[in-house]
Design an enzyme around this catalytic site. Structure first.
Site, short mmCIF file in Angstrom:
data_model
loop_
_atom_site.label_atom_id
_atom_site.label_comp_id
_atom_site.label_asym_id
_atom_site.label_seq_id
_atom_site.Cartn_x
_atom_site.Cartn_y
_atom_site.Cartn_z
N HIS A 286 -16.48 -4.40 8.63
CA HIS A 286 -15.94 -3.58 9.72
C HIS A 286 -16.87 -2.41 10.03
CE1 HIS A 286 -11.74 -5.21 8.64
NE2 HIS A 286 -12.20 -5.80 9.72
N GLY A 309 0.71 9.50 -6.35
CA GLY A 309 1.98 8.81 -6.62
C GLY A 309 2.06 7.41 -6.08
N SER A 315 -7.39 -3.38 -10.02
CA SER A 315 -8.32 -4.08 -9.11
C SER A 315 -7.48 -4.94 -8.18
CB SER A 315 -9.28 -4.97 -9.91
OG SER A 315 -8.55 -6.13 -10.36
#
Ligand code: ACO
Ligand code: LMR
Length: 620
Positions: A286, A309, A315
């Protein structure tokens, strides 16, 4: 079972709601496949009406375009302008623009002029950043929502799908997008969105809504814009997000978490952590996916999100596990009552797709075994048109392939050429030529005048080739003597086909017959039936001078000798019974009839009217 669509009007939408089961869109540019994919989704989702109200095709004409809605066909109107479409469909509040990067901004500006359009999706990649920044500013001022550019769009499960989002209808149903779940999702990447929909469908009760904002540096709406919509929407119970290396959008999410603007559980991962393995900064797919500073790296963003939070996996590999755990925790807390499974209606396969995939087969409506025009070259049987000329097979050769499915020997193809030549014409006085001339003089066109002449061909004129072939071969095969044959026809009161002529006789022989007879006697492999016919002719002409073997007779009878030399008897006789041979006279005489038509036109002959003195008026 299709659920009833809500009766909500667009104006009834909550400000966080972009789409529902009533939403209809305009498709900007003629995108037949994307439109059909939306309608297949609509049918699978049990919508009662299509999500596409109309197509706007500025470069084309207005029309009605056919699409499938399940097994039925529906018509979608096509307008030249967005304004006209909006005038005709006032309930539409979404525009999905497939305009190219050159005109995507223009299509958005057109939509800005139409108050009813609230959500504008720009699919194109490569829209100039400066244009997008202006579009985004104007959209904000007008309170319109932009999704894109450089996006595949998004989907409100069970309600509305943008364009090609979600891929094939099989994948859409596999990812349970045909019915509503509890998860709100947003990402930059369309491809990763489809992957995420699949992960969400396998680890939760399914997607509620998913948006791909596009990968450009200046998207019309941000990750946070959509997460905040989901935060407000009571139907969304958990949030899932995929960020991307580059830019700072994800820090807006960090701030929203820290300031409790987002309180619903958010599972989020920022892709591009592999960039640290490279020595230099990596530009991912992109336009916006390149970290220009440490804070823009995926690792920095994931760490900040975790600290604020968000539920951040170690991963992408355990992204699904985090989603699964979060969902099940919410179910245990009774925050989520898992949405029931909904059986999607079977979407009929497009016949052409199914045929090319070999999933279905259908009997062909037609069979052709003589020619094939599909390849690079036209094929007559197994011979290409260039071979036809290279081998110089002539009209007779072409006719033998197309009529009898094989290239006959040259003596036979030459015979066919001769037949066409001798039957080509016999002057303006014969009945068929007469009709052609009368029709031409009545002002009829060539084909009508030709047909008028051809309609005269029958048992007395030009249509005795088949009769002669059948009667003579039948008598011959039954081993009737010529005398027995003549007597039997007399007893039946039936004229022998191929015998007799109005003007030709033994004293005024027909040179055409002589030419054919001499050729056949010299070149044919057998003349058994011709010899038999010549014996018959001796008997008939002994009765009347004009009962000669005429041109129909000589051709029909010699053709039997030819067919029986080149085909097995059953096949030869099948052609004789089929009535193929009169076609030779039709073919040949069409040359003459068209000649007479042209002759009359050239002579500018007026309407023909038969003279009274040549009509016996025998009125009682
Ligand atoms: N077989 C047996 N007898 C015949 C035949 C024949 N093919 N043709 C005529 N006759 C007899 C008739 O029975 C009649 O006998 P009758 O006086 O004892 O009753 C007499 O000859 C005269 O008959 P007409 O039909 O008046 O003769 P005309 O000369 O007009 O017939 C025609 C010519 C129409 C061609 C006729 O011979 C015939 O019908 N032939 C069979 C069909 C045929 O071969 N047509 C192709 C002609 S060639 C061409 O069109 C290119
Ligand atoms: C023809 O070929 O048209 C003829 O044999 C018939 C005719 O009357 O001359």
């Amino acid at each position: 079972m299709a659920r009833k669509a809500t009766t909500k009007k667009p104006s009834d939408k909550k400000n966080y709601e972009l789409f529902n089961r009533n939403t209809q869109a305009f498709i900007y540019n003629m995108q037949v496949n994307a439109t059909q994919r939306m309608l297949d989704f609509d049918y699978a989702a049990g919508r009662e009406k299509t999500s596409v109200a109309a197509i706007v095709n500025p470069t084309g004409g207005e029309s009605l375009q056919k699409f499938f809605f399940g097994p039925k066909e529906v018509l979608i109107p096509v307008y030249k302008s967005l304004k006209k479409a909006a005038d005709k469909h006032k309930n539409v509040d979404v525009m999905i623009s497939f305009a190219s990067f050159r005109s995507a901004a223009q299509s958005a500006r057109e939509a800005f002029e139409i108050p009813q359009l609230r959500t504008i999706v720009l699919i194109a990649e490569g829209v100039p950043e400066r244009q997008m920044r202006l579009i985004n500013a104007q959209a904000k001022k007008l309170g319109k929502v932009i999704i894109g550019p450089a996006t595949v769009g998004g989907v409100k499960a069970g309600a509305f799908k943008i364009g090609n989002t979600g891929g094939t209808i099989e994948n859409i149903i596999e990812s349970k997008l045909h019915r509503s779940g509890s998860v709100g999702f947003v990402s930059k990447s369309g491809g990763l969105s489809n992957e995420a929909y699949n992960i969400i469908s396998r680890n939760t009760d399914g997607l509620y809504e998913g948006i791909a904002i596009g990968g450009d540096r200046y998207p019309g709406s941000t990750l946070l814009d959509h997460l905040l919509r989901y935060e407000q929407d009571p139907n969304v119970k958990m949030l899932v997000c995929l960020g991307e290396v580059g830019g700072t959008d994800e820090y807006e999410v960090v701030e929203a978490l820290e300031t409790k603007k987002i309180t619903k559980p958010l599972v989020m991962w920022v892709t591009g952590t592999c960039s640290k393995a490279f020595k230099t900064e990596v530009q991912f797919g992109h336009a916006g996916a390149k970290a220009d500073a440490e804070t823009e790296t995926a690792d920095a963003k994931n760490a900040a999100l975790k600290k604020a939070g968000a539920i951040v996996p170690n991963s992408f590999d355990d992204y699904a596990e985090k989603i699964d755990k979060t969902f099940n925790k919410l179910v245990k807390q009774k925050v989520i009552t898992p949405a029931p499974e909904v059986e999607a209606p079977a979407i009929p396969l497009d016949l052409n797709k199914a045929l090319s995939a070999g999933i279905v087969r259908k009997p062909a409506s037609f069979i052709s075994t003589i020619s094939d025009d599909r390849g690079e070259e036209l094929m007559y049987g197994h011979m290409s048109i260039s071979e036809v000329f290279k081998k110089d097979i002539g009209v007779g050769g072409v006719l033998s392939i197309l009529w009898f499915k094989k290239l006959l020997p040259s003596y036979a193809t030459k015979f066919i050429d001769m037949v066409i030549m001798v039957t080509a014409d016999h002057g303006p006085a014969v009945s068929g030529a007469h009709n052609t001339i009368v029709a031409a003089r009545a002002g009829k066109d060539l084909i009508s005048s030709l047909v008028s002449g051809l309609l005269c061909i029958g048992p007395r004129f030009g249509g005795a080739l088949d009769g002669a072939a059948q009667q003579f071969s039948d008598a011959f095969d039954k081993e009737l003597t010529p005398q027995e044959f003549v007597n039997s026809m007399k007893q039946k009161g039936v004229n022998i086909q191929g015998i007799g002529h109005r003007i030709k006789s033994i004293h005024n022989p027909d040179m055409r017959v002589i030419i054919i007879k001499n050729y056949v006697k010299k070149h044919f492999k057998t003349t058994a039936l011709l010899d038999y016919a010549l014996e018959v002719e001796k008997l008939t002409t002994s009765k009347r001078d004009n009962l000669i073997l005429n041109v129909d007779g000589i051709i029909g009878i010699c053709f039997v000798d030819l067919l029986r030399s080149e085909f097995i008897k059953e096949e030869a006789d099948e052609y004789i019974q089929m009535g193929a041979l009169n076609g030779l006279f039709v073919l040949g005489r069409s040359i003459g009839f068209m000649g007479h038509y042209l002759d009359q036109k050239r002579l500018k002959q007026g309407l023909y009217r038969h003279p009274w003195d040549d009509i016996a008026y025998l009125m009682e």
